[in-house]
Scaffold this active site. Sequence first.
Site, PDB file in Angstrom:
ATOM      1  N   ASN A  99       0.876  -1.161   0.000  1.00  0.00           N
ATOM      2  CA  ASN A  99       0.000   0.000   0.000  1.00  0.00           C
ATOM      3  C   ASN A  99       0.918   1.218   0.000  1.00  0.00           C
ATOM      4  OD1 ASN A  99      -1.918   1.954   0.639  1.00  0.00           O
ATOM      5  ND2 ASN A  99      -2.076   1.341   2.791  1.00  0.00           N
ATOM      6  N   GLY A 100       0.739   2.126  -0.957  1.00  0.00           N
ATOM      7  CA  GLY A 100       1.623   3.289  -1.036  1.00  0.00           C
ATOM      8  C   GLY A 100       2.118   3.462  -2.463  1.00  0.00           C
ATOM      9  N   LYS A 484     -21.520  15.322  -2.066  1.00  0.00           N
ATOM     10  CA  LYS A 484     -22.274  14.077  -1.816  1.00  0.00           C
ATOM     11  C   LYS A 484     -22.961  13.636  -3.107  1.00  0.00           C
ATOM     12  CE  LYS A 484     -20.900  12.972   0.993  1.00  0.00           C
ATOM     13  NZ  LYS A 484     -19.881  13.671   1.724  1.00  0.00           N
ATOM     14  N   GLU A 487     -20.428  12.426  -5.902  1.00  0.00           N
ATOM     15  CA  GLU A 487     -19.652  11.205  -5.665  1.00  0.00           C
ATOM     16  C   GLU A 487     -20.507   9.950  -5.633  1.00  0.00           C
ATOM     17  OE1 GLU A 487     -17.192  11.322  -2.084  1.00  0.00           O
ATOM     18  OE2 GLU A 487     -18.758  12.331  -0.970  1.00  0.00           O
ATOM     19  N   HIS A 503     -21.769  36.167 -11.561  1.00  0.00           N
ATOM     20  CA  HIS A 503     -20.458  36.379 -12.186  1.00  0.00           C
ATOM     21  C   HIS A 503     -20.085  35.215 -13.108  1.00  0.00           C
ATOM     22  CE1 HIS A 503     -19.890  39.928  -9.815  1.00  0.00           C
ATOM     23  NE2 HIS A 503     -20.075  39.259  -8.680  1.00  0.00           N
ATOM     24  N   LYS A 599     -12.209   5.471   0.412  1.00  0.00           N
ATOM     25  CA  LYS A 599     -12.520   6.259   1.602  1.00  0.00           C
ATOM     26  C   LYS A 599     -11.297   6.935   2.181  1.00  0.00           C
ATOM     27  CE  LYS A 599     -15.279   6.610   5.580  1.00  0.00           C
ATOM     28  NZ  LYS A 599     -15.981   7.738   4.957  1.00  0.00           N
TER      29      LYS A 599
HETATM   30  C1  G6P Z   1     -11.649  10.733   0.622  1.00  0.00           C
HETATM   31  C2  G6P Z   1     -13.094  10.391   0.927  1.00  0.00           C
HETATM   32  C3  G6P Z   1     -13.819  11.626   1.447  1.00  0.00           C
HETATM   33  C4  G6P Z   1     -13.093  12.215   2.629  1.00  0.00           C
HETATM   34  C5  G6P Z   1     -11.622  12.520   2.292  1.00  0.00           C
HETATM   35  C6  G6P Z   1     -10.809  12.906   3.515  1.00  0.00           C
HETATM   36  O1  G6P Z   1     -11.575  11.539  -0.500  1.00  0.00           O
HETATM   37  O2  G6P Z   1     -13.736   9.888  -0.228  1.00  0.00           O
HETATM   38  O3  G6P Z   1     -15.141  11.265   1.824  1.00  0.00           O
HETATM   39  O4  G6P Z   1     -13.729  13.385   3.034  1.00  0.00           O
HETATM   40  O5  G6P Z   1     -11.004  11.356   1.738  1.00  0.00           O
HETATM   41  O6  G6P Z   1     -10.752  11.816   4.395  1.00  0.00           O
HETATM   42  P1  G6P Z   1     -10.342  11.938   5.917  1.00  0.00           P
HETATM   43  O7  G6P Z   1     -10.273  10.512   6.404  1.00  0.00           O
HETATM   44  O8  G6P Z   1      -9.013  12.615   5.974  1.00  0.00           O
HETATM   45  O9  G6P Z   1     -11.396  12.727   6.586  1.00  0.00           O
END
Ligand code: G6P
Length: 604
Positions: A99-100, A484, A487, A503, A599
């Site tokens: 992961n990374g 919301k 996405e 504008h 997420k």
């Molecule tokens: C992703 C998710 C968003 C979230 C963002 C920040 O883009 O899809 O829903 O707001 O990351 O995530 P965090 O865990 O830092 O709040």
Amino acid sequence: MCGIVAYIGSRDATPVLLEGLQRLEYRGYDSAGLAVVAPGGLKVRKTTGKVRELEAGIPRRFKGSPGVGHTRWATHGVPSDANAHPHLDGAAQVAIVHNGIIENATDLRARLESEGVTLVSETDSEVLAHLIARAGRPDLEDSVADALKLVEGTYGIAAIDSRQPDRVVVARNGSPLILGIGDKEMLAASDVAALVRFTRQVVHLEDGEMAVLRADGYRTSTLDHRPITRAPLTVEQGQDSYGLDGHIHYLHKEIHEQPEAVARALSGRLDRRFSTAHLGGLGLDARDVAGIRRIKLLGCGSAYFAGLLGATMIEGLARIPADAESASEFRYRNPVVEPDALYVAISQSGETADTIAAVRELKRKGARVLGIVNVVGSTVARECDGGIYLHAGPEISVASTKTFTSTGVALALLALYLGRIRDLGPAEGKRIIDALSEFPDQIRRVLDTEADIAGVANRFNQSASMLFIGRVSGYPIAEEGAQKLKEISYIHAEAYAAPELKHGPLALIGPEVPTVAVVPDDALYPKNLSSLAEIRARRGPVIAVTSRSDIPDAEAALLVPRSEPELAPLLLGIPLQLFAYHVAASLGRDIDQPRNLAKSVTVE
Ligand code: G6P
């Protein structure tokens, strides 16, 4: 991004890994795979698609231990079976999940190819398997450490070697890795969500650290083999909070959990005696607060929008200049860090790469940084000087809902606390405390109107595009509402500050483009009505979200109970979550795992 999980112990690793991967799928879900050590060598299965597709293709005889698993969010190379993890060395003895991002992967690939190694994927990660095999040391941990010395970039990795079935080696640099201590078994994963079904005892690795896991224990060290000791933590949440509890989608469940989540965010934090907030984790005394000249809130996505709202609350209640910026921009513009500024990093997961980088840049420059975080013990939480935990419970759906609202509540508490040390009088403090106390019940009343909101969603679900507008404290809610909708429904949605309409975006208005207007019942109400009139004059349908039942010029109104002007925007956000949910549901979208998203964005 991506989720990784590893297991060693007397059980068959396959079902443990599959269950862990299901819990991690919110981190990425374009392909998945696992590898286990069996008597004849490694067994490997990987596939494009989701974990349930991986599971469907696994034969009964696919058994072994130790094992590693992965669910992917593509960075280098399209989602495909070949690019899915685990990746193997040429002899199929070493398997890794990563992961990374390996930043020098192109150079490393060229170097390996010039030595005769055949790379079978387009990924940056595959080089790790070959580098570990090439190191060829008797102990896997030494080979992993040698390989990682050649690597630039970020990683959380887990590695197994079929010739050393008594161990799993994991390492971390910039991507989360947590060990789970079981009874004669050990796990590791990029999130506690994958571990809680098996154990509550966890150990967080820090950057530059590795661990060797055996069935009967673990050893942690730095990458250059200096032993380190870390006391295990006990995770509070039970596995139950990861279930759907009768809802069809996690998003729906999490929207409906908001009354309880907000009650938990408030619990023990309202100090009625002094009309202030009690925030034990801030580590700021009155003298510190008196010296703050500016507050900067940082976050990404919904966390950033919550920061925009927080800035209006802090300026309104504490009269300290405050603004929000996306952490991803902040980290790269060599920000000027003022000694008397307070920085607040906002992150549900506490693992968003850009937010972590912003915190580190700030700390390096000597700033004081607070964290507003949901996941206990996460990187942002650990690296900040103090902060506020949301206690919202796990949020599984990719789109934030309950944590957006809980963050808003935490920021309101922060604004109240700062305000009461500065110029906010006790009567004003009491006004805010009373309003916050009513929030859980008021949110419940908004949720009770779900059928009406669904009706409005069904009227507008064929729109190709929608505008969202709001003014000052309503503007962040317009941003979050648009976020919301786009996405989870894939309908194009854009937010504007209402006065900006004329504008430019007014050119888009017409019968086909609805505007969702966030209209608090505050001093700017008449101004907002002017914006609505401008839209109606161009025959644009208006969906107003407001506490005013007499609002003119709106084709539909989503109504919420009245609150105090500083806090009302948070309530106005709730119907917009349900609106987006029902639009997306009526269009049959993959609501909890929308395309191309994840997420927790643990890569740049
Ligand atoms: C992703 C998710 C968003 C979230 C963002 C920040 O883009 O899809 O829903 O707001 O990351 O995530 P965090 O865990 O830092 O709040």
